[in-house]
Design a protein around this motif. Structure first.
Motif, short mmCIF file in Angstrom:
data_model
loop_
_atom_site.label_atom_id
_atom_site.label_comp_id
_atom_site.label_asym_id
_atom_site.label_seq_id
_atom_site.Cartn_x
_atom_site.Cartn_y
_atom_site.Cartn_z
N GLY A 213 0.86 -1.31 0.16
CA GLY A 213 0.16 0.17 -0.03
C GLY A 213 0.81 1.36 -0.09
N LEU B 157 -8.15 3.85 0.48
CA LEU B 157 -7.12 3.62 -0.59
C LEU B 157 -7.81 2.89 -1.75
CD1 LEU B 157 -4.32 2.16 1.98
CD2 LEU B 157 -4.71 4.42 1.17
N ARG B 158 -7.13 3.16 -2.89
CA ARG B 158 -7.75 2.48 -4.24
C ARG B 158 -6.60 1.71 -4.89
NH1 ARG B 158 -11.31 6.25 -7.66
NH2 ARG B 158 -9.10 7.21 -8.32
N PHE B 159 -6.78 0.53 -5.27
CA PHE B 159 -5.67 -0.26 -6.03
C PHE B 159 -6.58 -0.53 -7.47
CE2 PHE B 159 -4.08 -4.30 -7.57
CZ PHE B 159 -2.72 -3.96 -7.65
N LYS C 254 -1.39 0.12 -9.71
CA LYS C 254 -1.04 1.27 -8.95
C LYS C 254 -2.05 1.89 -7.87
CE LYS C 254 1.83 3.66 -12.43
NZ LYS C 254 2.21 4.77 -13.32
N TRP C 255 -1.48 2.32 -6.62
CA TRP C 255 -2.19 2.68 -5.52
C TRP C 255 -2.62 4.22 -5.70
CZ3 TRP C 255 -4.23 -0.38 -1.85
CH2 TRP C 255 -3.58 -1.69 -1.41
N GLU C 256 -3.46 4.50 -4.90
CA GLU C 256 -4.01 6.08 -4.79
C GLU C 256 -4.53 6.00 -3.31
OE1 GLU C 256 -6.18 8.30 -7.94
OE2 GLU C 256 -6.70 6.05 -8.57
N ASP C 257 -4.05 6.97 -2.71
CA ASP C 257 -4.42 7.76 -1.41
C ASP C 257 -5.51 8.58 -1.50
OD1 ASP C 257 -4.95 8.27 1.28
OD2 ASP C 257 -3.17 9.19 1.47
#
Length: 625
Positions: free
Chosen positions: A84, A114-116, A122-125
């Protein structure tokens, strides 16, 4: 005088000066990380790189490191690890998928969404969408319109995030007093929230009207766990205690009783019908219900160390401890200077809360359910619940000892356990386990509406001292104002004395008995009290002088003095004159204790086990400012 002599003299004087002024950090030794394993919070079928739901995702949490997803190909067994984006996002209780096949997790202890994206990997906060003080996102759910809904702890907030517009909104508390909110999105557009745990409720939130309503009348709201699930028919079903009765929610307004056998439960399956489950946090099992074919995939990943929750001395003069989430028993051998992960020691999944030695065996009591187990260091390691198992599972103590914080083993050949009750409940208990007869007894509310969290045995008086906390089970509000101390007769198994040792104290963290059978206790408001148990009177109360004293971390040493731990200090109390001395500041904060073997103290700091050698002469008193 020749130059060689002068240089030698200067070197000697420098060495003496350094010796006299050096810090006591030389007495500390980092013994390493006994357990290096992450905890799995759930296994889910989800979208792979092509968008098809052909991948099994396992959501892992780990101490002081990012949460991560393991993506497992069920056909090839190939495993990929995706860490993460947040160093402080150590795990997730929630998992859901949006309409664009992206995965959402809710982190703890900062409650970020959080997004995957499996396609880009790729992850995003997406940030904290509840209140600033929220630490957990309890659960996540995807509504028919594609919005992601989440509930928080401890504010019981409800929020949404719209993946299409990137807009979000927090609708505030779903209950004015309770701490937990677990939302489930219905096919009818309503959001159903399970509220826990002190006064459970089902709150129905209408996103269009931005209004909420309660399905359980106030007078019927009791302590306990309720759960909501969305069936394959799109209906939302509720399971309510104490009989675990099932109901279907109709129109967001009423509960209709249904039989469990008539509920179309969602299945944890792959598109082809294969079922999967996780065993012992380590092996992914995949089963084909049609062919009977089974597949086992050992999980391999990189993980940080597991946080040490408790440390104690075993019957074999070795140091034992437990990691937290997952629960693993470990041992350190001071003579060989090696530690070993002994693995599973109970059916409990959280952590060992207390331990004690009796008749050459180590007794453990663990969260949740206050499960007792016993380990014999002289026998082969083989965990189970059979007579020849080692460690052997002995079963739960019950709801009043859900978090079994303290243990005394030995008096009258029995094990005595105190702790906090189950979620939503007030009033813990004192448990008695008789190994010879394999009998368990619980005495609840020995201290009304309080939990028993520290114990000590006064051998000459044959009495057990028990200290309390006003806290109840998780998710409750304290009723009483001050912690109590009681004396309990283990022969008659009854309370014979009760007193408030320190005014305004909420918890008695630790108790210890001197050679002269004088009882010392330390409270959370950093006070030390001294009880003459024979006279039934408090002799003295004085300031500890150190912040954040640790739980169950005061013990008698080989010299008759009492040694204790605070977050940033190790200290000693001399019972002859009640003089309190500072020993040393640890290189890293002390999180858990405590074992004392000879002149060495052992404790946990994060995931590492530490050793401190008691100096022959204490340093000057150095209280926190």
């Amino acid at each position: 005088m020749n130059h060689f002599f002068i240089r030698s003299l200067l070197s000697l004087l420098t060495l003496i000066a350094l010796t006299l002024n050096q810090d006591l950090s030389f007495a500390f030794r980092d013994l390493g990380t006994p357990v290096r394993e992450a905890v799995c919070w759930g296994a889910y079928a989800g979208p792979g790189k092509t968008g098809n739901r052909d991948t099994i995702y396992l959501s892992f949490g780990q101490y002081n490191a990012p949460l991560f997803l393991l993506a497992v190909n069920p056909d090839t067994g190939n495993i990929r690890q995706f860490n993460g984006p947040l160093s402080s996002g150590m795990g997730s209780w929630g998992f859901t998928v949006d309409h664009e096949n992206r995965i959402y997790l809710g982190s703890y202890y900062n409650a970020h969404l959080l997004r995957f994206d499996p396609k880009t990997e790729k992850w995003e906060d997406l940030g904290r969408l509840g209140e600033e003080r929220d630490t957990f996102i309890c659960s996540l759910t995807t509504a028919p319109d594609g919005k992601i809904w989440g509930g928080t702890y401890p504010s019981a907030n409800l929020f949404y995030y719209d993946p299409k517009t990137k807009e979000s909104e927090n609708f505030g508390r779903m209950d004015p007093d309770q701490f937990y909110c677990y939302p489930t999105a219905g096919e009818d557009g309503l959001i159903y929230c399970a509220i826990g745990f002190e006064k459970m409720d089902i709150v129905v939130f209408d996103p269009k009207e931005k209004k909420k309503s309660s399905l359980i009348p106030l007078e019927e709201r009791k302590a306990g766990r309720l759960s909501l699930i969305k069936g394959k028919d799109g209906k939302v079903y509720a399971k309510l205690p104490p009989q675990d009765s099932w109901f279907r929610i109709e129109g967001g307004k009423k509960l209709i009783s249904v039989s469990q056998s008539n509920i179309p439960f969602p299945e944890k399956t792959l598109p082809d019908g294969r079922q999967f489950s996780l065993t012992n946090n380590k092996i992914l099992k995949i089963q084909n219900a049609v062919t009977g074919e089974e597949q086992e995939i050992p999980l391999k990943y990189e993980a940080s160390g597991s946080c040490i929750f408790v440390v104690g001395t075993g019957p074999d003069s070795r140091i034992y401890g437990s990691s937290m989430l997952p629960l693993r028993l470990f041992v350190y051998d001071p003579e060989k200077n090696v530690h070993k992960d002994l693995g599973k020691a109970t059916l409990a999944s959280g952590e060992v809360y207390s331990m004690g030695s009796l008749d050459g065996k180590l007794y453990l009591c663990s969260y949740p359910e206050g499960r007792i187990s016993v380990y014999d260091p002289q026998k082969p390691l083989q965990f189970g619940d059979q007579e020849d198992s080692n460690p052997r599972e002995l079963g739960p103590m019950g709801e009043s000892l859900y978090r079994p914080r303290t243990m005394v083993a030995g008096p009258h050949g029995r094990v005595y356990i105190g702790g906090y009750p189950d979620y939503g409940l007030i009033g813990g208990g004192l448990g008695v386990y008789d190994p010879k007869n394999n009998e368990k007894r619980i005495y609840r509310h020995l201290i009304r509406n309080q939990s028993i969290v520290s114990l000590a045995y006064l051998e000459k008086l044959d009495l057990i001292a028990a200290g309390s906390s006003i806290r109840g089970g998780t998710g409750t509000h304290a009723i009483e104002k001050e912690a109590k101390l009681i004396l309990w007769d283990p022969k008659k198994e009854e309370k014979i004395f009760e007193i408030t040792p320190v005014s305004d104290s909420k918890t008695i963290l630790s108790l210890a008995v001197t050679d002269d059978q004088i009882l010392y206790g330390i409270t959370e408001n950093e006070k030390v009290f001294v009880l003459d148990a024979e006279k039934r009177e408090i002799k003295k109360v004085f300031d500890l002088g150190f912040r954040n004293p640790r739980e169950i971390s005061l013990q008698p040493g080989p010299d008759g003095k009492l040694y204790g731990l605070a977050k940033e200090a190790i200290f000693v109390i001399d019972p002859k004159n009640d003089h309190l001395s500072f020993l040393a500041n640890p290189p890293t904060p002390i999180d858990s204790g405590m074992a004392l073997l000879g002149r060495k103290i052992y404790y946990g700091s994060g995931a590492n086990l530490w050793e401190f050698e008691i100096p022959s002469e204490p340093a000057p008193l150095k209280p926190d400012e």
